[in-house]
Design a protein around this motif. Structure first.
Motif, PDB file in Angstrom:
ATOM      1  N   ASN A   1       0.822  -1.207   0.000  1.00 43.44           N
ATOM      2  CA  ASN A   1       0.000   0.000   0.000  1.00 43.44           C
ATOM      3  C   ASN A   1       0.856   1.257   0.000  1.00 43.44           C
ATOM      4  O   ASN A   1       1.858   1.339   0.700  1.00 43.44           O
ATOM      5  N   TRP A   2       0.421   2.240  -0.787  1.00 41.44           N
ATOM      6  CA  TRP A   2       0.990   3.591  -0.826  1.00 41.44           C
ATOM      7  C   TRP A   2       2.388   3.647  -1.436  1.00 41.44           C
ATOM      8  O   TRP A   2       3.047   4.673  -1.366  1.00 41.44           O
ATOM      9  N   ARG A   3       2.851   2.587  -2.069  1.00 42.17           N
ATOM     10  CA  ARG A   3       4.226   2.553  -2.584  1.00 42.17           C
ATOM     11  C   ARG A   3       4.314   2.663  -4.105  1.00 42.17           C
ATOM     12  O   ARG A   3       5.412   2.772  -4.643  1.00 42.17           O
ATOM     13  N   TRP A   4       3.194   2.632  -4.802  1.00 39.12           N
ATOM     14  CA  TRP A   4       3.262   2.636  -6.263  1.00 39.12           C
ATOM     15  C   TRP A   4       3.756   3.979  -6.796  1.00 39.12           C
ATOM     16  O   TRP A   4       3.399   5.041  -6.288  1.00 39.12           O
ATOM     17  N   HIS A   5       4.599   3.920  -7.820  1.00 39.19           N
ATOM     18  CA  HIS A   5       4.986   5.123  -8.547  1.00 39.19           C
ATOM     19  C   HIS A   5       5.232   4.748 -10.000  1.00 39.19           C
ATOM     20  O   HIS A   5       5.524   3.599 -10.321  1.00 39.19           O
ATOM     21  N   PHE A   6       5.096   5.726 -10.881  1.00 36.77           N
ATOM     22  CA  PHE A   6       5.328   5.460 -12.298  1.00 36.77           C
ATOM     23  C   PHE A   6       6.705   5.941 -12.706  1.00 36.77           C
ATOM     24  O   PHE A   6       7.392   6.652 -11.957  1.00 36.77           O
ATOM     25  N   ASN A   7       7.124   5.556 -13.901  1.00 40.51           N
ATOM     26  CA  ASN A   7       8.375   6.014 -14.486  1.00 40.51           C
ATOM     27  C   ASN A   7       8.069   6.616 -15.855  1.00 40.51           C
ATOM     28  O   ASN A   7       7.140   6.173 -16.554  1.00 40.51           O
ATOM     29  N   TRP A   8       8.830   7.590 -16.247  1.00 47.22           N
ATOM     30  CA  TRP A   8       8.525   8.308 -17.483  1.00 47.22           C
ATOM     31  C   TRP A   8       8.498   7.422 -18.726  1.00 47.22           C
ATOM     32  O   TRP A   8       7.691   7.677 -19.635  1.00 47.22           O
ATOM     33  N   PRO A   9       9.328   6.379 -18.847  1.00 48.65           N
ATOM     34  CA  PRO A   9       9.218   5.512 -20.026  1.00 48.65           C
ATOM     35  C   PRO A   9       7.847   4.850 -20.178  1.00 48.65           C
ATOM     36  O   PRO A   9       7.496   4.392 -21.277  1.00 48.65           O
ATOM     37  N   GLN A  10       7.055   4.793 -19.085  1.00 47.45           N
ATOM     38  CA  GLN A  10       5.707   4.221 -19.175  1.00 47.45           C
ATOM     39  C   GLN A  10       4.737   5.159 -19.895  1.00 47.45           C
ATOM     40  O   GLN A  10       3.653   4.728 -20.317  1.00 47.45           O
ATOM     41  N   VAL A  11       5.090   6.426 -20.030  1.00 46.20           N
ATOM     42  CA  VAL A  11       4.206   7.410 -20.656  1.00 46.20           C
ATOM     43  C   VAL A  11       4.422   7.370 -22.166  1.00 46.20           C
ATOM     44  O   VAL A  11       5.474   7.761 -22.670  1.00 46.20           O
ATOM     45  N   LYS A  12       3.425   6.899 -22.884  1.00 46.24           N
ATOM     46  CA  LYS A  12       3.546   6.784 -24.334  1.00 46.24           C
ATOM     47  C   LYS A  12       3.655   8.172 -24.972  1.00 46.24           C
ATOM     48  O   LYS A  12       3.063   9.140 -24.476  1.00 46.24           O
ATOM     49  N   PRO A  13       4.394   8.287 -26.059  1.00 44.05           N
ATOM     50  CA  PRO A  13       4.611   9.598 -26.685  1.00 44.05           C
ATOM     51  C   PRO A  13       3.330  10.342 -27.058  1.00 44.05           C
ATOM     52  O   PRO A  13       3.304  11.569 -27.063  1.00 44.05           O
ATOM     53  N   ASP A  14       2.273   9.592 -27.371  1.00 42.43           N
ATOM     54  CA  ASP A  14       1.036  10.245 -27.800  1.00 42.43           C
ATOM     55  C   ASP A  14       0.005  10.373 -26.682  1.00 42.43           C
ATOM     56  O   ASP A  14      -1.142  10.770 -26.942  1.00 42.43           O
ATOM     57  N   LEU A  15       0.383  10.060 -25.434  1.00 40.57           N
ATOM     58  CA  LEU A  15      -0.611  10.042 -24.359  1.00 40.57           C
ATOM     59  C   LEU A  15      -1.202  11.424 -24.108  1.00 40.57           C
ATOM     60  O   LEU A  15      -2.427  11.575 -23.984  1.00 40.57           O
ATOM     61  N   ALA A  16      -0.372  12.446 -24.022  1.00 33.49           N
ATOM     62  CA  ALA A  16      -0.887  13.792 -23.765  1.00 33.49           C
ATOM     63  C   ALA A  16      -1.867  14.217 -24.858  1.00 33.49           C
ATOM     64  O   ALA A  16      -2.933  14.789 -24.566  1.00 33.49           O
ATOM     65  N   ALA A  17      -1.528  13.935 -26.106  1.00 35.10           N
ATOM     66  CA  ALA A  17      -2.415  14.303 -27.208  1.00 35.10           C
ATOM     67  C   ALA A  17      -3.731  13.532 -27.141  1.00 35.10           C
ATOM     68  O   ALA A  17      -4.804  14.077 -27.443  1.00 35.10           O
TER      69      ALA A  17
ATOM     70  N   ARG B   1      -5.781  15.092 -24.420  1.00 36.67           N
ATOM     71  CA  ARG B   1      -6.228  16.427 -24.829  1.00 36.67           C
ATOM     72  C   ARG B   1      -7.407  16.345 -25.794  1.00 36.67           C
ATOM     73  O   ARG B   1      -8.325  17.177 -25.747  1.00 36.67           O
ATOM     74  N   TYR B   2      -7.395  15.346 -26.672  1.00 39.86           N
ATOM     75  CA  TYR B   2      -8.515  15.190 -27.594  1.00 39.86           C
ATOM     76  C   TYR B   2      -9.805  14.961 -26.819  1.00 39.86           C
ATOM     77  O   TYR B   2     -10.834  15.599 -27.107  1.00 39.86           O
ATOM     78  N   LEU B   3      -9.783  14.074 -25.822  1.00 39.55           N
ATOM     79  CA  LEU B   3     -10.991  13.796 -25.044  1.00 39.55           C
ATOM     80  C   LEU B   3     -11.420  15.017 -24.231  1.00 39.55           C
ATOM     81  O   LEU B   3     -12.606  15.346 -24.150  1.00 39.55           O
ATOM     82  N   VAL B   4     -10.448  15.680 -23.628  1.00 41.23           N
ATOM     83  CA  VAL B   4     -10.745  16.876 -22.833  1.00 41.23           C
ATOM     84  C   VAL B   4     -11.407  17.943 -23.714  1.00 41.23           C
ATOM     85  O   VAL B   4     -12.399  18.580 -23.321  1.00 41.23           O
ATOM     86  N   SER B   5     -10.866  18.131 -24.901  1.00 38.55           N
ATOM     87  CA  SER B   5     -11.411  19.122 -25.826  1.00 38.55           C
ATOM     88  C   SER B   5     -12.773  18.698 -26.372  1.00 38.55           C
ATOM     89  O   SER B   5     -13.726  19.476 -26.402  1.00 38.55           O
TER      90      SER B   5
END
Length: 482
Positions: free
Chosen positions: A454-470, A473-477
């Motif tokens: 519990n409470w120990r999970w963290h992510f690493n930047w390589p897990q973030v796919k290059p198109d994730l932000a886009a 953003r499409y859904l948010v928009s």
């Protein structure tokens, strides 16, 4: 609501600071804000920021005001002008903070010393109790305060008189740590706000038994003169537990708090308003009525419901601060009286999509039953991830979920993520684990389980796919949350 955060539709991501790659207020926190801004996300929801016990739970903190020194970026600390050219042990937070404190006392400029003195004056209403509590706790091998020698139990500052050089030094180091935490947090919050991102904080309703708050003001809590519990918080037996849950927190002596004009609560909210733009009240139903369990009980079966002065408390808060940016955690079995208290003060509630697919068409978590004045989640820190939850369902139940969603073409987790952003709810918040498409290995907390991760999970930047932000953003928009 009239509050700025709820004037328009927003998209949010739930990620505690400890779940950042660096697990602190350092460069990864700023990089995450940049990611949020790129994705069109304007709400960053976090968990409580207080100093934790060994179990790391942010819901059982040593103070309702203090920040967790372990969140301090040691790299940023080493870059302070007064730190100078000196090796710093980035692997040991405690050692590094001692080193930082010593160099501060030797080399800090008059300007930064004046800033430190001003911080101590402004926060004295909680800081002095906290630093004495922490100093005493260190001298007692970090044992709970109710196991200390009797003369140290309760608020003993006046009785101690001259506390001695050892305690004075420990107290001053704790002041320094809080100064650095609040300084780093303020910079990060200003950076987030400057990028259009609001900080959505979390305020547990109850206070840890072993905390500066109960030690300093025992008259406000259900503890005896020796600090032992006389009654404790929890929840009664329900569908999930035949014996209920004993949380071990003291309850409030509400009559005493009300006699004092709720000053303790006013000060608590004052701190949270400094830290956050929006505040979730965890276990909101306990402000209408709470489950009182006799001290020493092994189960929560023999408890009773006791009325709480929630209306009087919220009126006192409004009198002091005006209309507040509060969100009511109203999950679980909620009575009409709890709904009435929430609605009387126009507080948004919560809708969790993982709870939507049991029962009939009147299930309040179903998307078609959402209200505008609420925050919708795919899941919370206490839930499994979307994929972990969905994969645990039978094939028939998975079909039922897709049927309820109108048979979307997207696979999980994106089908449920899109459903959240599509909701009429003003705010839609998705845990980072779901956006990373993680299974149960990404779960943050399994309630009721202590000996696990519990409470120990963290992510690493390589897990973030290059198109994730886009993609976000499409859904948010598309759903009017940009």
């Amino acid at each position: 609501m009239k509050d700025r955060p709820f004037r328009r539709r927003r998209g949010g991501i739930l990620l505690h600071v400890t779940s950042l790659p660096g697990s602190n207020l350092g460069i990864d926190a700023y990089r995450f804000v940049d990611f949020l801004a790129e994705a069109g996300i304007t709400v960053w929801q976090i968990l409580p920021l207080g100093p934790t016990h060994e179990d790391l739970s942010p819901y059982q903190c040593l103070s309702v005001h203090a920040g967790n020194p372990k969140l301090i970026s040691l790299q940023f600390l080493a870059e302070e002008p007064w730190f100078g050219v000196c090796d710093i042990d980035l692997s040991d937070c405690g050692v590094a903070l001692w080193q930082g404190y010593r160099r501060f006392t030797l080399y800090a400029s008059q300007a930064i010393r004046a800033e430190f003195a001003a911080f101590c004056r402004e926060q004295a209403f909680w800081l002095e109790d906290y630093v004495l509590f922490q100093a005493l706790r260190e001298t007692q091998d970090n044992a709970p305060w109710f196991e200390w020698p009797q003369k140290l139990r309760g608020h003993v500052f006046k009785e101690l008189g001259a506390v001695g050089q050892e305690l004075e030094t420990l107290m001053d180091r704790n002041r320094f740590e809080q100064f650095i935490f609040f300084r780093q947090w303020s910079r990060l919050k200003n950076y987030a706000n400057g990028h259009g991102v609001l900080i959505f904080g979390d305020m547990p309703i109850f206070v840890a038994h072993d905390s500066a708050d109960v030690w300093a003001r025992p008259e406000y809590f259900t503890v005896d003169r020796g600090g032992r519990l006389t009654a404790m918080a929890g929840v009664p037996p329900d569908y999930f537990s035949a014996t209920g849950q004993c949380w071990g927190n003291p309850l409030y002596q509400w009559d005493r708090l009300e006699d004092d004009g709720f000053s303790w609560w006013l000060e608590r909210v004052r701190t949270q308003l400094k830290l956050c733009d929006i505040i979730r009240i965890d276990h909101f139903r306990g402000l209408e009525s709470y489950w009182e369990i006799p001290a020493g009980s092994k189960t929560a079966v023999k408890g009773r419901w006791v009325k709480a002065p929630g209306e009087a408390l919220f009126r006192a808060l409004e009198d002091s601060y005006g209309s507040l940016p509060l969100v009511a955690e109203d999950l679980g079995v909620i009575t009409p009286a709890v709904d009435a208290l929430r609605d009387q003060f126009h507080l948004p509630g919560m809708k969790v999509l993982q709870f939507a697919f049991e029962g009939g068409p009147d299930n309040p978590y179903l998307p078609e039953n959402h209200l505008e004045n609420c925050v919708v989640y795919t899941g919370t820190h206490d839930n499994d991830t979307i994929l972990g939850w969905f994969n645990s369902l039978s094939e028939d139940k998975r079909h039922h979920v897709y049927e309820c969603l109108g048979f979307p073409t997207e696979p999980m987790p994106w089908a449920l993520i899109e459903c959240a952003f599509q909701s009429v709810a003003k705010h839609a918040v998705v845990p980072m684990q779901d956006l990373l498409e993680l299974g149960s290995e990404g779960r943050m907390n399994l309630p009721g389980m202590i000996e696990n991760n519990n409470w120990r999970w963290h992510f690493n930047w390589p897990q973030v796919k290059p198109d994730l932000a886009a993609r976000i953003r499409y859904l948010v928009s598309h759903y009017g949350r940009l």
